[in-house]
Design a protein around this motif. Structure first.
Motif, mmCIF file in Angstrom:
data_model
loop_
_atom_site.group_PDB
_atom_site.id
_atom_site.type_symbol
_atom_site.label_atom_id
_atom_site.label_comp_id
_atom_site.label_asym_id
_atom_site.label_seq_id
_atom_site.Cartn_x
_atom_site.Cartn_y
_atom_site.Cartn_z
ATOM 1 N N LEU A 91 -1.357 -5.911 -2.867
ATOM 2 C CA LEU A 91 -0.027 -5.588 -2.354
ATOM 3 C C LEU A 91 0.821 -6.856 -2.227
ATOM 4 C CD1 LEU A 91 1.243 -2.872 -1.560
ATOM 5 C CD2 LEU A 91 0.655 -3.388 0.805
ATOM 6 N N ALA A 92 0.221 -7.912 -1.708
ATOM 7 C CA ALA A 92 0.937 -9.188 -1.587
ATOM 8 C C ALA A 92 1.343 -9.717 -2.960
ATOM 9 C CB ALA A 92 0.065 -10.208 -0.858
ATOM 10 N N ASN A 93 0.464 -9.554 -3.943
ATOM 11 C CA ASN A 93 0.787 -9.982 -5.306
ATOM 12 C C ASN A 93 1.994 -9.223 -5.847
ATOM 13 O OD1 ASN A 93 -1.402 -11.718 -5.209
ATOM 14 N ND2 ASN A 93 -2.752 -10.392 -6.415
ATOM 15 N N GLU A 153 4.971 -10.637 -4.518
ATOM 16 C CA GLU A 153 5.134 -12.024 -4.946
ATOM 17 C C GLU A 153 5.199 -12.988 -3.756
ATOM 18 O OE1 GLU A 153 8.586 -11.832 -7.473
ATOM 19 O OE2 GLU A 153 7.354 -11.367 -9.231
ATOM 20 N N VAL A 154 4.281 -12.792 -2.823
ATOM 21 C CA VAL A 154 4.178 -13.669 -1.663
ATOM 22 C C VAL A 154 2.746 -14.167 -1.530
ATOM 23 C CG1 VAL A 154 6.096 -12.699 -0.340
ATOM 24 C CG2 VAL A 154 3.814 -11.667 -0.151
ATOM 25 N N LYS A 155 2.602 -15.302 -0.845
ATOM 26 C CA LYS A 155 1.282 -15.875 -0.597
ATOM 27 C C LYS A 155 0.646 -15.179 0.594
ATOM 28 C CE LYS A 155 -1.002 -20.205 0.712
ATOM 29 N NZ LYS A 155 -0.787 -21.627 1.098
ATOM 30 N N ALA A 156 -0.614 -14.802 0.455
ATOM 31 C CA ALA A 156 -1.330 -14.129 1.541
ATOM 32 C C ALA A 156 -2.659 -14.816 1.808
ATOM 33 C CB ALA A 156 -1.568 -12.666 1.197
ATOM 34 N N GLN A 157 -3.017 -14.848 3.070
ATOM 35 C CA GLN A 157 -4.338 -15.333 3.478
ATOM 36 C C GLN A 157 -5.092 -14.184 4.121
ATOM 37 O OE1 GLN A 157 -4.584 -19.026 5.784
ATOM 38 N NE2 GLN A 157 -6.109 -18.051 7.107
ATOM 39 N N PHE A 172 -6.021 15.804 9.754
ATOM 40 C CA PHE A 172 -5.694 14.396 9.977
ATOM 41 C C PHE A 172 -6.716 13.504 9.287
ATOM 42 C CE2 PHE A 172 -6.213 10.525 12.598
ATOM 43 C CZ PHE A 172 -4.946 9.987 12.443
ATOM 44 N N ARG A 173 -6.214 12.456 8.620
ATOM 45 C CA ARG A 173 -7.074 11.490 7.938
ATOM 46 C C ARG A 173 -6.737 10.088 8.412
ATOM 47 N NH1 ARG A 173 -9.582 12.554 3.111
ATOM 48 N NH2 ARG A 173 -9.007 10.496 2.318
ATOM 49 N N ALA A 174 -7.741 9.341 8.825
ATOM 50 C CA ALA A 174 -7.567 7.945 9.221
ATOM 51 C C ALA A 174 -8.264 7.081 8.176
ATOM 52 C CB ALA A 174 -8.164 7.704 10.602
ATOM 53 N N THR A 175 -7.481 6.385 7.395
ATOM 54 C CA THR A 175 -8.023 5.571 6.312
ATOM 55 C C THR A 175 -8.002 4.094 6.717
ATOM 56 O OG1 THR A 175 -5.851 5.406 5.254
ATOM 57 C CG2 THR A 175 -7.252 7.251 4.613
ATOM 58 N N THR A 176 -8.363 3.224 5.782
ATOM 59 C CA THR A 176 -8.334 1.784 6.023
ATOM 60 C C THR A 176 -7.692 1.088 4.826
ATOM 61 O OG1 THR A 176 -10.558 1.549 5.117
ATOM 62 C CG2 THR A 176 -10.375 1.760 7.492
ATOM 63 N N PHE A 177 -7.462 -0.200 4.994
ATOM 64 C CA PHE A 177 -6.935 -1.032 3.916
ATOM 65 C C PHE A 177 -7.900 -2.191 3.732
ATOM 66 C CE2 PHE A 177 -3.149 -2.361 1.478
ATOM 67 C CZ PHE A 177 -2.646 -1.110 1.157
ATOM 68 N N THR A 178 -8.382 -2.396 2.518
ATOM 69 C CA THR A 178 -9.365 -3.447 2.259
ATOM 70 C C THR A 178 -8.688 -4.780 1.956
ATOM 71 O OG1 THR A 178 -9.443 -3.061 -0.126
ATOM 72 C CG2 THR A 178 -10.893 -1.698 1.266
ATOM 73 N N ALA A 179 -9.493 -5.832 1.957
ATOM 74 C CA ALA A 179 -8.983 -7.158 1.614
ATOM 75 C C ALA A 179 -8.381 -7.165 0.218
ATOM 76 C CB ALA A 179 -10.105 -8.186 1.726
ATOM 77 N N ASP A 180 -9.046 -6.521 -0.734
ATOM 78 C CA ASP A 180 -8.530 -6.464 -2.110
ATOM 79 C C ASP A 180 -7.207 -5.708 -2.171
ATOM 80 O OD1 ASP A 180 -10.675 -7.915 -3.045
ATOM 81 O OD2 ASP A 180 -11.798 -6.171 -3.757
ATOM 82 N N GLN A 181 -7.088 -4.634 -1.398
ATOM 83 C CA GLN A 181 -5.834 -3.881 -1.384
ATOM 84 C C GLN A 181 -4.704 -4.704 -0.783
ATOM 85 O OE1 GLN A 181 -7.550 -0.428 0.676
ATOM 86 N NE2 GLN A 181 -6.857 0.865 -1.006
ATOM 87 N N LEU A 218 6.578 -0.713 3.103
ATOM 88 C CA LEU A 218 6.370 -1.291 4.434
ATOM 89 C C LEU A 218 6.303 -2.808 4.358
ATOM 90 C CD1 LEU A 218 5.758 -0.856 7.467
ATOM 91 C CD2 LEU A 218 3.335 -0.693 6.843
ATOM 92 N N MET A 219 5.537 -3.335 3.408
ATOM 93 C CA MET A 219 5.405 -4.783 3.279
ATOM 94 C C MET A 219 6.728 -5.414 2.862
ATOM 95 S SD MET A 219 2.549 -7.056 1.234
ATOM 96 C CE MET A 219 1.235 -6.622 2.377
ATOM 97 N N LYS A 220 7.433 -4.792 1.946
ATOM 98 C CA LYS A 220 8.716 -5.338 1.499
ATOM 99 C C LYS A 220 9.733 -5.376 2.641
ATOM 100 C CE LYS A 220 8.612 -4.357 -3.463
ATOM 101 N NZ LYS A 220 9.241 -3.585 -4.572
ATOM 102 N N GLU A 221 9.736 -4.346 3.478
ATOM 103 C CA GLU A 221 10.671 -4.306 4.594
ATOM 104 C C GLU A 221 10.311 -5.369 5.630
ATOM 105 O OE1 GLU A 221 14.045 -2.247 6.542
ATOM 106 O OE2 GLU A 221 13.420 -3.123 4.632
ATOM 107 N N ALA A 222 9.020 -5.580 5.849
ATOM 108 C CA ALA A 222 8.589 -6.642 6.764
ATOM 109 C C ALA A 222 9.022 -8.011 6.243
ATOM 110 C CB ALA A 222 7.080 -6.592 6.951
ATOM 111 N N ILE A 223 8.890 -8.212 4.942
ATOM 112 C CA ILE A 223 9.309 -9.475 4.335
ATOM 113 C C ILE A 223 10.818 -9.658 4.467
ATOM 114 C CG2 ILE A 223 9.519 -10.712 2.133
ATOM 115 C CD1 ILE A 223 6.815 -9.363 1.343
#
Length: 227
Positions: free
Chosen positions: A199-201, A204-208, A186-195, A127-132
């Motif tokens: 993923l950004a690492n 190979e992109v800069k993330a804030q 059904f499961r509703a999960t989350t994504f943490t700051a560390d995750q 998903l992130m790669k396609e957005a990039i």
């Protein structure tokens, strides 16, 4: 497992889900939109992944040159077109967020808000790669998920959705630590700051990473200019 966004939470049912959101959840929803809006320019071409019935684009489209929303639900896309027909710079398409039909470097801004990175139930890296891929050099991508401080309010909102039959009954024993489980699987999960950072690492992109309103964790990815 039921695909809620194609079989249950689509079009008018999805809209009802937001209409019944308690005041604190309404604040969270608006805070996400307000946060993104401050970064928009009148010349931007914007893409929203998982646009639903157009709830977010209705507020953001007037601030950009063009706005495109994609979703896998045909009925949600139909409702979005009906509700936002007055916005001539808006387009909506049925499309998969990890297999976009847009050319490379098509958009200045790409949005995947309200925990879409978890709710889509797709590979987050893909998903992130396609957005990039579809973001222009110098553009910005916004992902968001729920903040830990918002857990009780989030759970209250999900319980309300279950009460109205929009979700399966909440499995209270299996629910906790950022994960909401319904008895129909059904499961509703989350994504943490560390995750997000990990993923950004990998991409190979800069993330804030920023927490907004004590309810959202935002991951802003800056696509580098070529040089």
């Amino acid at each position: 497992m039921v695909d809620y966004y194609e079989e249950k939470l689509y079009a008018e049912r999805l809209k009802f889900c937001y209409d019944i959101a308690p005041p604190r959840a309404q604040q969270y929803l608006q805070a996400e939109i307000d946060y993104v809006r401050q970064f928009l320019k009148p010349t931007d071409q914007l893409l929203e992944l998982g646009c639903g019935y157009g709830r977010i684009l209705e507020q953001l489209a007037p601030h950009v040159a063009s706005a495109v929303g994609i979703d896998t639900s045909v009925d949600s896309i139909k409702l979005a077109r009906e509700q936002l027909h007055h916005l001539s710079n808006c387009q909506f398409h049925e499309m998969d967020a990890i297999n976009l039909s847009f050319p490379d470097r098509s958009f200045d801004i790409v949005l995947c808000l309200q925990n879409g990175i978890s709710a889509f139930h797709v590979d987050p890296l893909a998903l992130m790669k396609e957005a990039i891929r579809v973001t222009r050099p110098g553009g910005t991508i916004f992902f968001s998920s729920y903040a830990k401080a918002f857990w009780n309010d989030r759970l209250e909102w999900f319980r309300l959705q279950a009460k109205h039959g929009l979700l399966g009954e909440i499995d209270e024993n299996a629910t906790g630590d950022g994960v909401i489980v319904c008895e129909d699987g059904f499961r509703a999960t989350t994504f943490t700051a560390d995750q997000f950072q990990a993923l950004a690492n990998r991409c190979e992109v800069k993330a804030q990473i920023t927490e907004v309103d004590h309810s959202s964790v935002f991951c802003m990815i800056y696509v580098p200019k070529r040089g």
